[in-house]
Motif scaffolding. Structure first.
Motif, PDB file in Angstrom:
ATOM      1  N   PRO A 100       0.804  -1.227   0.000  1.00  0.00           N
ATOM      2  CA  PRO A 100       0.000   0.000   0.000  1.00  0.00           C
ATOM      3  C   PRO A 100       0.833   1.270   0.000  1.00  0.00           C
ATOM      4  CG  PRO A 100      -0.210  -1.190   2.087  1.00  0.00           C
ATOM      5  CD  PRO A 100       0.489  -2.099   1.135  1.00  0.00           C
ATOM      6  N   LEU A 104       0.087   5.225  -1.577  1.00  0.00           N
ATOM      7  CA  LEU A 104       0.169   6.454  -0.798  1.00  0.00           C
ATOM      8  C   LEU A 104       1.163   7.440  -1.390  1.00  0.00           C
ATOM      9  CD1 LEU A 104      -0.735   8.094   1.599  1.00  0.00           C
ATOM     10  CD2 LEU A 104       0.907   6.847   3.030  1.00  0.00           C
ATOM     11  N   PRO A 176      -7.138   4.422  -2.683  1.00  0.00           N
ATOM     12  CA  PRO A 176      -7.285   5.608  -1.835  1.00  0.00           C
ATOM     13  C   PRO A 176      -8.266   6.654  -2.358  1.00  0.00           C
ATOM     14  CG  PRO A 176      -4.979   4.981  -1.993  1.00  0.00           C
ATOM     15  CD  PRO A 176      -5.719   4.098  -2.942  1.00  0.00           C
ATOM     16  N   ILE A 315      -3.964   4.022   5.507  1.00  0.00           N
ATOM     17  CA  ILE A 315      -2.990   3.311   4.673  1.00  0.00           C
ATOM     18  C   ILE A 315      -1.688   3.090   5.433  1.00  0.00           C
ATOM     19  CG2 ILE A 315      -1.605   3.434   2.560  1.00  0.00           C
ATOM     20  CD1 ILE A 315      -3.873   5.094   1.332  1.00  0.00           C
ATOM     21  N   GLN A 318      -1.019  -0.128   7.229  1.00  0.00           N
ATOM     22  CA  GLN A 318      -1.128  -1.384   6.486  1.00  0.00           C
ATOM     23  C   GLN A 318       0.207  -2.044   6.150  1.00  0.00           C
ATOM     24  OE1 GLN A 318      -3.649  -0.461   3.119  1.00  0.00           O
ATOM     25  NE2 GLN A 318      -5.398   0.063   4.415  1.00  0.00           N
ATOM     26  N   ALA A 322       4.479   1.724   4.134  1.00  0.00           N
ATOM     27  CA  ALA A 322       3.421   2.733   4.063  1.00  0.00           C
ATOM     28  C   ALA A 322       3.552   3.719   5.226  1.00  0.00           C
ATOM     29  CB  ALA A 322       2.054   2.064   4.085  1.00  0.00           C
TER      30      ALA A 322
END
Length: 340
Positions: A100, A104, A176, A315, A318, A322
């Motif tokens: 993830p 981001l 996202p 996020i 995760q 991230a």
């Protein structure tokens, strides 16, 4: 012969560099783009490959393939790692399923109000080191970054603030961005880009997150969804230029430097070209009298950014990478007084 979209003036140093390349072996690579042939952004990417050929006096040649030519748009990272492709020019958020952190860093929803901010974060704020860590773990080398610019909404209905998103059926990529729209009360719908026009035209969706204003205009989206939100603020994708790490490592240092420098020129040309195209398209659209442009107030943009920040925090939890992206990003934004 088709001229490059780049206009370059070779300095004495560049001519000397070309002389150096003349004594080197030839290098041929295949890269795949996440954009289709004919798309303005694909043409800017082709401009980069033309510039590479020119600067190396033809010793380095990159064949740029449009999206889907060898593998699907979300499979190029694996293809480059396996040596099926040599490199890619892709939106890094496509790799969010692997970590993830990619999603981001590639598109922190609401963070950027100008491409220069994202570029500075990558080049001077810790972003490129994170990108190399992320890509390096999959066997790729991060060469540089570009972006089409700030994307604009297209909408069949007036949108003047966050409250207007409630109940809105909106085309949005998964991840996202879709999560932020959902948090605002919209109903995100994941559709491929090829279906956006038809879906808007038939009322399957009310609005779409698609591309920059000039591309939306070129595709005829503003004709059927005449309430664009512009200037954009919600999405500014990080587009990476990367290649197989082993093939990068095998290159002489002068060629590595040339590739990095030409990506920087491509970045500038794409951003400035799309910005100029947007301004021209806006004036033409206004003159046609068929659209109403909606420019959100700073207060409404701040509301949207707050929803985005909540998604960043989600996020960050995760994966370790991230969290690293979140910490580096928010530290940069605070330092630049961009985080409220």
């Amino acid at each position: 012969m088709k001229r490059s979209i780049f206009t370059t003036t070779l300095s004495a140093a560049a001519l000397l560099a070309m002389a150096g390349f003349a004594n080197a072996q030839d290098y041929s690579f295949r890269f795949q783009s996440s954009d289709p042939a004919g798309n303005p952004n694909f043409e800017y990417q082709k401009g980069w490959t033309d510039l590479v050929k020119e600067r190396s006096d033809g010793k380095v040649q990159i064949e740029l393939l449009p999206v889907g030519s060898v593998v699907e748009y979300n499979e190029t990272l694996d293809a480059v790692a396996a040596g099926i492709l040599d490199g890619q020019i892709c939106d890094s958020s496509y790799w969010a399923g692997k970590d993830p952190a990619f999603g981001l860093i590639a598109n922190p929803v609401g963070a950027w109000s100008d491409p220069a901010q994202m570029i500075d974060f990558v080049e001077n704020g810790g972003g490129k080191e994170i990108m190399q860590d992320l890509l390096g773990s999959y066997g790729l080398h991060f060469i540089g970054v570009s972006t089409p610019g700030l994307e604009a909404f297209v909408s069949r209905v007036p949108l003047d603030g966050v409250d207007d998103l409630k109940g809105l059926k909106m085309r949005s990529p998964e991840g996202p961005i879709a999560n932020v729209f959902a948090a605002a009360g919209a109903s995100p719908v994941n559709l491929p880009s090829a279906e956006v026009f038809t879906s808007l035209d038939k009322g399957v969706v009310d609005a779409a997150d698609y591309s920059v204003f000039s591309v939306n205009q070129q595709q005829g989206l503003n004709d059927i969804a005449p309430n664009p939100v512009y200037p954009g603020f919600h999405s500014l994708p990080l587009v990476e230029v990367s290649m197989n790490q082993g093939k990068w490592d095998a290159l002489p240092d002068d060629i590595k430097t040339m590739l990095e420098e030409t990506v920087k020129e491509f970045q500038k040309t794409q951003i400035e070209g799309n910005k100029a195209a947007d301004l021209k398209a806006v004036e033409e659209a206004k003159a046609g009298g068929k659209i109403t442009i909606h420019d959100w107030s700073e207060e409404e943009r701040a509301k949207f950014r707050q929803l985005g920040q909540a998604e960043w925090e989600t996020i960050a939890k995760q994966s370790p990478q991230a969290q690293k992206v979140y910490d580096t990003l928010t530290a940069y934004l605070k330092e630049k007084n961009l985080l409220q």
